[in-house]
Design a protein around this motif. Sequence first.
Motif, PDB file in Angstrom:
ATOM      1  N   UNK A 280       2.694  -5.854  -6.069  1.00 35.76           N
ATOM      2  CA  UNK A 280       1.932  -4.490  -6.414  1.00 35.76           C
ATOM      3  C   UNK A 280       2.581  -3.972  -7.594  1.00 35.76           C
ATOM      4  N   UNK A 281       1.857  -2.792  -8.050  1.00 34.13           N
ATOM      5  CA  UNK A 281       2.288  -2.012  -9.301  1.00 34.13           C
ATOM      6  C   UNK A 281       2.742  -0.777  -9.095  1.00 34.13           C
ATOM      7  N   UNK A 282       3.307  -0.653  -7.736  1.00 37.47           N
ATOM      8  CA  UNK A 282       3.759   0.505  -7.112  1.00 37.47           C
ATOM      9  C   UNK A 282       5.215   0.921  -7.689  1.00 37.47           C
ATOM     10  N   UNK A 283       5.757   1.773  -6.829  1.00 36.96           N
ATOM     11  CA  UNK A 283       7.076   2.648  -7.424  1.00 36.96           C
ATOM     12  C   UNK A 283       8.401   1.780  -7.676  1.00 36.96           C
ATOM     13  N   UNK A 284       8.189   0.522  -6.981  1.00 33.51           N
ATOM     14  CA  UNK A 284       9.397  -0.438  -6.940  1.00 33.51           C
ATOM     15  C   UNK A 284      10.766  -0.071  -6.143  1.00 33.51           C
ATOM     16  N   UNK A 285      11.719  -0.800  -6.213  1.00 33.22           N
ATOM     17  CA  UNK A 285      12.919  -0.384  -5.613  1.00 33.22           C
ATOM     18  C   UNK A 285      14.062  -0.337  -6.380  1.00 33.22           C
ATOM     19  N   UNK A 286      15.206   0.360  -5.953  1.00 29.28           N
ATOM     20  CA  UNK A 286      16.528   0.184  -6.813  1.00 29.28           C
ATOM     21  C   UNK A 286      17.110  -0.980  -6.124  1.00 29.28           C
ATOM     22  N   UNK A 287      18.098  -1.343  -6.678  1.00 37.69           N
ATOM     23  CA  UNK A 287      19.107  -2.518  -6.241  1.00 37.69           C
ATOM     24  C   UNK A 287      19.774  -2.474  -5.083  1.00 37.69           C
ATOM     25  N   UNK A 288      20.233  -1.203  -4.770  1.00 39.10           N
ATOM     26  CA  UNK A 288      20.825  -0.712  -3.368  1.00 39.10           C
ATOM     27  C   UNK A 288      19.827  -0.872  -2.237  1.00 39.10           C
ATOM     28  N   UNK A 289      18.521  -0.478  -2.560  1.00 38.33           N
ATOM     29  CA  UNK A 289      17.388  -0.621  -1.514  1.00 38.33           C
ATOM     30  C   UNK A 289      16.853  -2.133  -1.415  1.00 38.33           C
ATOM     31  N   UNK A 290      16.886  -2.854  -2.522  1.00 37.29           N
ATOM     32  CA  UNK A 290      16.380  -4.171  -2.351  1.00 37.29           C
ATOM     33  C   UNK A 290      17.351  -5.073  -1.381  1.00 37.29           C
TER      34      UNK A 290
ATOM     35  N   UNK B  25      12.002  -6.798  -7.594  1.00 39.51           N
ATOM     36  CA  UNK B  25      11.625  -5.399  -8.012  1.00 39.51           C
ATOM     37  C   UNK B  25      12.389  -4.729  -8.738  1.00 39.51           C
ATOM     38  N   UNK B  26      11.597  -3.752  -9.911  1.00 41.49           N
ATOM     39  CA  UNK B  26      12.117  -2.825 -10.647  1.00 41.49           C
ATOM     40  C   UNK B  26      11.567  -1.530 -10.354  1.00 41.49           C
ATOM     41  N   UNK B  27      12.612  -0.389 -10.362  1.00 41.89           N
ATOM     42  CA  UNK B  27      12.028   0.904 -10.337  1.00 41.89           C
ATOM     43  C   UNK B  27      10.918   1.264 -11.298  1.00 41.89           C
ATOM     44  N   UNK B  28       9.759   1.474 -10.746  1.00 40.44           N
ATOM     45  CA  UNK B  28       8.702   2.402 -11.653  1.00 40.44           C
ATOM     46  C   UNK B  28       7.664   0.906 -12.073  1.00 40.44           C
ATOM     47  N   UNK B  29       8.083  -0.288 -11.754  1.00 39.67           N
ATOM     48  CA  UNK B  29       7.562  -1.392 -12.047  1.00 39.67           C
ATOM     49  C   UNK B  29       6.570  -2.461 -11.212  1.00 39.67           C
ATOM     50  N   UNK B  30       7.061  -1.916  -9.772  1.00 41.12           N
ATOM     51  CA  UNK B  30       6.356  -2.629  -8.973  1.00 41.12           C
ATOM     52  C   UNK B  30       7.461  -3.690  -8.232  1.00 41.12           C
ATOM     53  N   UNK B  31       6.712  -4.320  -7.037  1.00 40.78           N
ATOM     54  CA  UNK B  31       7.657  -5.547  -6.415  1.00 40.78           C
ATOM     55  C   UNK B  31       6.626  -6.433  -6.062  1.00 40.78           C
ATOM     56  N   UNK B  32       7.339  -7.614  -5.944  1.00 44.75           N
ATOM     57  CA  UNK B  32       6.919  -8.962  -5.773  1.00 44.75           C
ATOM     58  C   UNK B  32       7.506  -9.751  -4.711  1.00 44.75           C
ATOM     59  N   UNK B  33       6.798  -9.792  -3.452  1.00 41.70           N
ATOM     60  CA  UNK B  33       7.515 -10.822  -2.378  1.00 41.70           C
ATOM     61  C   UNK B  33       7.038 -12.402  -2.662  1.00 41.70           C
ATOM     62  N   UNK B  34       7.682 -13.242  -2.693  1.00 42.05           N
ATOM     63  CA  UNK B  34       7.263 -14.571  -2.639  1.00 42.05           C
ATOM     64  C   UNK B  34       7.868 -15.415  -1.425  1.00 42.05           C
ATOM     65  N   UNK B  35       6.999 -16.008  -0.744  1.00 39.83           N
ATOM     66  CA  UNK B  35       7.123 -16.822   0.563  1.00 39.83           C
ATOM     67  C   UNK B  35       6.915 -18.386   0.176  1.00 39.83           C
ATOM     68  N   UNK B  36       7.767 -19.154   0.633  1.00 41.57           N
ATOM     69  CA  UNK B  36       7.920 -20.621   0.405  1.00 41.57           C
ATOM     70  C   UNK B  36       7.800 -21.362   2.043  1.00 41.57           C
ATOM     71  N   UNK B  37       6.603 -21.804   2.275  1.00 44.18           N
ATOM     72  CA  UNK B  37       6.252 -22.388   3.710  1.00 44.18           C
ATOM     73  C   UNK B  37       6.054 -23.920   3.376  1.00 44.18           C
TER      74      UNK B  37
ATOM     75  N   UNK C 222       0.870  -1.248   0.188  1.00 41.71           N
ATOM     76  CA  UNK C 222       0.178  -0.098  -0.102  1.00 41.71           C
ATOM     77  C   UNK C 222       0.935   1.300   0.002  1.00 41.71           C
ATOM     78  N   UNK C 223       1.863   1.357   0.867  1.00 40.72           N
ATOM     79  CA  UNK C 223       2.776   2.451   0.665  1.00 40.72           C
ATOM     80  C   UNK C 223       3.646   2.579  -0.574  1.00 40.72           C
ATOM     81  N   UNK C 224       3.642   1.538  -1.381  1.00 34.48           N
ATOM     82  CA  UNK C 224       4.388   1.506  -2.730  1.00 34.48           C
ATOM     83  C   UNK C 224       3.450   2.234  -3.695  1.00 34.48           C
TER      84      UNK C 224
END
Length: 918
Positions: free
Chosen positions: A705-715, A752-764, A662-664
């Motif tokens: 999400x389809x938000x702002x994404x993250x840079x490599x350094x932030x990721x 994550x790609x700047x401007x193209x959103x972020x995806x988290x995948x969790x394996x349980x 939501x923040x993104x």
Amino acid sequence: MTDNGTVLIVDDDSESVKLLTGMLSAEGYEVRSAATGTRALACVRFQRPALILLATRTAVIDGFEICRRLKRRERSRQIPVLFLTTRGEIEDQIEGLRTGAADFICKPFRQEEAIARIRTQMELGRLRAASYQSEIEYAARAVVVDARRESDGWIRLAMQAGRMYAFEWNPATDEIQRSQSSAEILGIVSGATRDTSQNWFQLIHPEDRERFQQILSFLSPAYDTFDTQYRVIRPDGRTIHLRESARGFFDDNGRLTRLIGIVADVTEQTQAEKAFERSEAGLMELIRKVPIAIAFAGEQGRIEYVNDRFVENFGYDLDEIADIDAWWERAYPDERYRREVIESWDNSVETANREGKDIEPREYRVTCKDGTIRTAEIFGATVGDRRLILFNDVTERKRAEAALRESQERFRDLANGAPAGIYTSDAENRLTFCNQYALTLVGRGIEELMGSQWKELVHPEDLDRFSATYAAAVETHRGRQFEYRLRRADGQYRWVLSTGTPRYTADGVLTGSIGILTDITDVKRNQERMLASQKLESLGVLASGVAHDFNNLLGCILADADLAIMELDADSPAREGLERIETVAIRASEIVRQMMAYAGQEKKDFESIDIARLVHEMLDLLRVSIPKNGTLRVDLPGDLPAVQANSAQIRQVVMNLILNAAEALGEQGGIINISARRVSVSHLRAAKNAAALPEGEYVRLSVSDTGSGMTEETRTRIFDPFFTTKFAGRGLGLAAVQGIVRSHGGSIEVRSTPGRGTTFQILLPCASDATVLDHAIGAVSSERYRPGTGSILVVEDEDTLRLSVSEMLRKRGFSVLEAGNGNLAVDLIRAQKEDIAVVLLDLTVPGKSSQEVFEELRRTRPDVKVILTSAHGRDRVDSLLRGLQNESFIRKPYHLGELVSVVRDALAPAGTAGSKQR
């Protein structure tokens, strides 16, 4: 063929010398040659030729100057000189005649013309020589007879100009008569024209006097002339050199009656010749001592001279190798090699003669007298009819070069086998060598790197530090060691530890540097992991301290809120506020548990959980958490297998990921997707971050999400504790998520790609059974429990919490004893041991430890029920008590209703109620 005299050819043009030599030799003339003016003057001095053929342009001294010097010397003045000029060079011909030449011969030579001119001058020379004595006699007589006649001034002037005088000596009267010019030469002011032999002999230098008198005594009708030189000491003390040519006249009895002659002042010529002799002697002495082997060979190749260094180097003296064939056989005993050397040397000499140059140096192996073999560069030059040969002994240099090559090869072998990168550079920091490790490290070839600067491979962010460190090392003349990133040919960067040392000459001039590179990429990664582990450990220590103190405060708040709510009516307006206080306290305790979960200190009971059902139960809360212009999409199949997990922690994970998404999205809005799929082993192996997980069935939960994404350094830093991109963030959300996922035996991946959103995948991991443990914090119960038998001992060091809990229990009808430390608790146990039924024991109390209190109870009252309480989970409590098992446990902070329920269970008779772990 008759001997027609000696001709000296002075010319550095070997072709002209060769042509003239053939022409003159065919006519019966003896021919000598000199390539330089210095050599020509030496030849004239040592062996006076009958004729000189002189080129206008010669090495060292030109032909005109040579002619002037020849005409100034008494010994060479009468030698006819013919200039060798080019046809049409009128000015050279005129200048040659002006310097005293008798004639000239033009190039290209015409044999008939050249021979005719040479023959004419040779004949004139013989005529001059034949008439020389008669001319002397005639001049002497004329001067003596007319010495007193002033009218014969022309004779006097001629004598003065030539620095000579004529004399006549009468042995009978011992009277000497001289011409007028003798006064100036002899330095006698008066009486110079008349003298006696007795006075004259006194003027002759003592060292020359006896020799001169012997010459006079040898005069006879058969030997009536002489030509000699001697020294005279003038009255002013100056010593002069005189040359006297005279003829004696005898009577019929053979007695000397007169001696007539001419005396010339040859002081300057003698001094010049002596200077030349000294110079030549000095030159020979220098040649003798010069630190290079030298030999002189004659025109026919015979060796005429070797210096000391030659004998020292090769062991042969002149007598052993004077014959050139002896030299070839001794120095080159191998016949095949000897033929190669002779052929090579003859070619070099021929080339030098043809081109008019020096003999070029070539290397030869020379066998010494003692059998050893030395390597020498042999070269030389032709000087007149002699050949100067130099032997530069390069044996030690060749050995040093071979040793250097061997050393370099050993260095390369050693360097290429070293487990580190080794490189060298020049003063401009350009690479001159790289070993195989360094080439592999940067992924480049040696040809690509040579001549380039190492800094071209340094990461831009490290370049300023790299340059500054190198400059400081050069300035201080000290080694350097620092870390930086190095770019490979494939674009990847590797961390290296560089240890470099600048190199200098003896006088302090920088020549370059040598360095060692160690790949520390894996070390840096391990350091990062260790740092993360240290952060985790530090956070665990922090969480442990905070959990104890902060949760005690939260427990007080909850206890007081519970007491207040118990006293209020159901419709009291104050109840809502007190309930909000309870909610805030519980949320505060969740923050502490997030820290403890990341630190690995939060151990939860796992159960089989349906992920789809859990998310659907949270949908209302999740939709409220996203922006108004955002859309939440859920794709959760109904046939998902259960996972072995803690439901509260999984809710925390889902909530954190949704809040981050939501923040993104921000104000521009977008879409948040929640999906889950069953993943097989084959799919699992394709997941990059799941390679270390054990085989089995997994559920993959994705939040994108389809938000702002993250840079490599932030990721790369989002899971670091306390790292946040939010203005008011705590930096614990994702850190806690990672800790929870890892504690469940799963993995988490982010793309994550700047401007193209972020995806988290969790394996349980999927659950193996369906056991569900009820462990949630209980709601506040309105049930009033009946008091049991016996007292409750509350052992708690936090006064506020102890008072609140004790008051609440008393209001429930329980008899309560209080102890604020371990010492008081033990005393009460010993004093009231029959009346105590339950002990509520905090894990950490001052004085005697909780373990000592626990052990005292087990020793004196093993039937007493002990309820342990702590901010830590049950596993942590069991480990701290070192294996002392206990059935009842309640975690801080807790509701008073839950505590009453646990106490009730502890007081219930055996078999009527089960103990519950809270």
